[in-house]
Design a protein around this motif. Sequence first.
Motif, PDB file in Angstrom:
ATOM      1  N   ASN A 377       0.921   8.978 -14.059  1.00  0.00           N
ATOM      2  CA  ASN A 377      -0.152   9.609 -13.306  1.00  0.00           C
ATOM      3  C   ASN A 377      -1.058   8.599 -12.590  1.00  0.00           C
ATOM      4  N   PRO A 378      -0.500   7.775 -11.697  1.00  0.00           N
ATOM      5  CA  PRO A 378      -1.344   6.772 -11.024  1.00  0.00           C
ATOM      6  C   PRO A 378      -2.130   7.366  -9.851  1.00  0.00           C
ATOM      7  N   ARG A 379      -3.191   6.668  -9.426  1.00  0.00           N
ATOM      8  CA  ARG A 379      -3.903   7.056  -8.202  1.00  0.00           C
ATOM      9  C   ARG A 379      -3.171   6.505  -6.982  1.00  0.00           C
ATOM     10  N   PHE A 380      -2.553   5.333  -7.135  1.00  0.00           N
ATOM     11  CA  PHE A 380      -1.849   4.711  -6.003  1.00  0.00           C
ATOM     12  C   PHE A 380      -0.485   4.193  -6.442  1.00  0.00           C
ATOM     13  N   TYR A 381       0.491   4.348  -5.556  1.00  0.00           N
ATOM     14  CA  TYR A 381       1.713   3.570  -5.689  1.00  0.00           C
ATOM     15  C   TYR A 381       1.482   2.313  -4.867  1.00  0.00           C
ATOM     16  N   LEU A 382       1.846   1.173  -5.396  1.00  0.00           N
ATOM     17  CA  LEU A 382       1.818  -0.064  -4.606  1.00  0.00           C
ATOM     18  C   LEU A 382       3.271  -0.448  -4.389  1.00  0.00           C
ATOM     19  N   ILE A 383       3.707  -0.438  -3.145  1.00  0.00           N
ATOM     20  CA  ILE A 383       5.133  -0.667  -2.877  1.00  0.00           C
ATOM     21  C   ILE A 383       5.303  -2.065  -2.264  1.00  0.00           C
ATOM     22  N   TYR A 384       6.200  -2.819  -2.866  1.00  0.00           N
ATOM     23  CA  TYR A 384       6.326  -4.234  -2.503  1.00  0.00           C
ATOM     24  C   TYR A 384       7.796  -4.626  -2.558  1.00  0.00           C
ATOM     25  N   GLY A 385       8.387  -4.860  -1.357  1.00  0.00           N
ATOM     26  CA  GLY A 385       9.793  -5.278  -1.282  1.00  0.00           C
ATOM     27  C   GLY A 385       9.901  -6.566  -0.483  1.00  0.00           C
ATOM     28  N   ASP A 386      11.120  -6.933  -0.109  1.00  0.00           N
ATOM     29  CA  ASP A 386      11.340  -8.202   0.619  1.00  0.00           C
ATOM     30  C   ASP A 386      10.560  -8.233   1.934  1.00  0.00           C
ATOM     31  N   GLU A 387      10.567  -7.089   2.621  1.00  0.00           N
ATOM     32  CA  GLU A 387       9.885  -6.960   3.909  1.00  0.00           C
ATOM     33  C   GLU A 387       8.387  -7.287   3.761  1.00  0.00           C
ATOM     34  N   GLU A 388       7.755  -6.630   2.738  1.00  0.00           N
ATOM     35  CA  GLU A 388       6.318  -6.819   2.492  1.00  0.00           C
ATOM     36  C   GLU A 388       6.052  -8.270   2.076  1.00  0.00           C
ATOM     37  N   ALA A 389       6.966  -8.804   1.220  1.00  0.00           N
ATOM     38  CA  ALA A 389       6.784 -10.183   0.748  1.00  0.00           C
ATOM     39  C   ALA A 389       6.753 -11.145   1.933  1.00  0.00           C
ATOM     40  N   LYS A 390       7.642 -10.911   2.868  1.00  0.00           N
ATOM     41  CA  LYS A 390       7.711 -11.779   4.044  1.00  0.00           C
ATOM     42  C   LYS A 390       6.407 -11.708   4.826  1.00  0.00           C
ATOM     43  N   LYS A 391       5.863 -10.494   4.950  1.00  0.00           N
ATOM     44  CA  LYS A 391       4.638 -10.301   5.752  1.00  0.00           C
ATOM     45  C   LYS A 391       3.357 -10.621   4.975  1.00  0.00           C
ATOM     46  N   GLY A 392       3.472 -10.801   3.670  1.00  0.00           N
ATOM     47  CA  GLY A 392       2.281 -11.063   2.833  1.00  0.00           C
ATOM     48  C   GLY A 392       1.421  -9.823   2.654  1.00  0.00           C
ATOM     49  N   VAL A 393       2.052  -8.656   2.569  1.00  0.00           N
ATOM     50  CA  VAL A 393       1.303  -7.393   2.415  1.00  0.00           C
ATOM     51  C   VAL A 393       1.876  -6.575   1.256  1.00  0.00           C
ATOM     52  N   VAL A 394       1.114  -5.531   0.919  1.00  0.00           N
ATOM     53  CA  VAL A 394       1.600  -4.530  -0.042  1.00  0.00           C
ATOM     54  C   VAL A 394       1.400  -3.177   0.632  1.00  0.00           C
ATOM     55  N   ASN A 395       2.333  -2.267   0.475  1.00  0.00           N
ATOM     56  CA  ASN A 395       2.156  -0.906   0.988  1.00  0.00           C
ATOM     57  C   ASN A 395       1.416  -0.066  -0.047  1.00  0.00           C
ATOM     58  N   VAL A 396       0.273   0.462   0.360  1.00  0.00           N
ATOM     59  CA  VAL A 396      -0.527   1.237  -0.585  1.00  0.00           C
ATOM     60  C   VAL A 396      -0.396   2.711  -0.237  1.00  0.00           C
ATOM     61  N   LYS A 397       0.063   3.501  -1.204  1.00  0.00           N
ATOM     62  CA  LYS A 397       0.254   4.931  -0.935  1.00  0.00           C
ATOM     63  C   LYS A 397      -0.494   5.737  -2.001  1.00  0.00           C
ATOM     64  N   PRO A 398      -1.580   6.439  -1.579  1.00  0.00           N
ATOM     65  CA  PRO A 398      -2.282   7.272  -2.568  1.00  0.00           C
ATOM     66  C   PRO A 398      -1.348   8.390  -3.039  1.00  0.00           C
ATOM     67  N   THR A 399      -1.413   8.736  -4.302  1.00  0.00           N
ATOM     68  CA  THR A 399      -0.476   9.748  -4.817  1.00  0.00           C
ATOM     69  C   THR A 399      -0.866  11.148  -4.359  1.00  0.00           C
TER      70      THR A 399
END
Length: 436
Positions: A377-399
């Motif tokens: 039951n999280p408030r946010f998913y934080l999605i982090y793959g190779d693409e994000e790692a390369k860009k230095g970001v995390v995808n933040v998705k509210p649930t």
Amino acid sequence: MIRKIKGTQDILPNEIEKWHEIEETMRNVAKIFNFSEIRTPIFEASELFHRSVGETTDIVKKETYDFKDRGSRMNTLRPEGTAGVVRSVIENKLYTDPNLPLKLYYYGPMFRYERPQKGRQRQFHQFGAEIIGSNSSLVDAEVINFAATYLKALKINDINIRVNSLGDRESKDRYQLALNEYLEPNIHNLCEDCNRRYKENPLRVLDCKVDKDSETLKNAPKPLDYLSDNAKVHFDQVIMALDQIGLNYTIDKNLVRGLDYYTHTVFEIDSDLETLGAQSTLVGGGRYNNLYQSLEGPDLPAIGFAFGVERLLLALEAINQEEVKPQIHCYFINLGDVFENESLKIINQLRRGGLIVDYDYFNKSLKAQFKQADRMNPRFYLIYGDEEAKKGVVNVKPTNSKDQVEVRIEDLYQYLINQLTQNTGCSSCEGCSGCH
Ligand code: HAM
């Protein structure tokens, strides 16, 4: 397979939230009434309970867990909390505090070898409170009000407060004589246990569970009718204070309590809630003005109570409370190689900032990680793959929405804090669990 001992209970992770609620509410109400916590040992010298709770009580006679230690000293697992507090106050000279009365509370496991049933266990928990060093009837009302306020804070409203007075020494002596006179020709009508009690300590006949509804006990003299003038004034004042506070109570002339140390005011609060079964008394207490002196302490009048916590839990079951699913702040969904990318570092930074973050240790598929996340039951998913790692970001998705934003790793913590506090208006938030 080794199983738990009869009358004991495991408190499992899916039950712990309710315990925390009971404990947190206890601390909050104790703070409002300005009580401080005291913690005393779980076992004490057996003599302490013999001399306080009383040799002839059911507790000492049949229910204590006694053991000889390796030095041949007799110890007892505490069956209640008052005696240990009294011992500690005397031993640590807490009574020299210029700020009397002492207002103390305690919480923890107690042990009684009773026949286990719903609401009655061999290891159970008490939340107790004691006011030490004042004879004022205001203090009696304060203690009863504390207990009632705690129940109100837990939203247990279906309660009956019963109060009575046993009076001072003079009243108790007079009553004892009258009771003896009454019981002598009638005792043969009562059970074997009552006959034994009559010989040892006639007041204990009134605790009888077998004969409690018999005509003999119903017609027995009542302590309230033998109060000395002083005791009567004290009790009248307690009643006036309770009226002024606005508490609903009844005077129960039959209430004597099962421990020997009581004088003056005694009280119990019970509830008719069905989930409690036969054990409907949530809290019991009273004044014990002679106990400190009888344990070689100074002359300190005192009064207190103890709640049975397992019974509070049973009462809470009856109150239709919405189940609150525990929530975490973020579930970190990692799509790359955890040992190569920065996911552990990011998770750790968020946790160090106080956010509740969890992630997958099993290298699960994306679908399985989302499934696992939803169980938490999280408030946010934080999605982090190779693409994000390369860009230095995390995808933040509210649930709770379809939006998804890319946030730079160095801004991530502050971004999440802003989102969490924005939704609650909580200005002091550092990512506390109140932000759900
Ligand atoms: P008590 O009436 O023996 O008083 O116990 C207080 C409460 O503890 C009871 O009302 C009940 O809710 C709970 N309790 C007792 N035995 C059990 C059990 N076997 N299983 C579950 N719950 C139980 C005292 O202990 C006194 N020390 C109270 C006090 C404090 N008087 C003055 N200060």
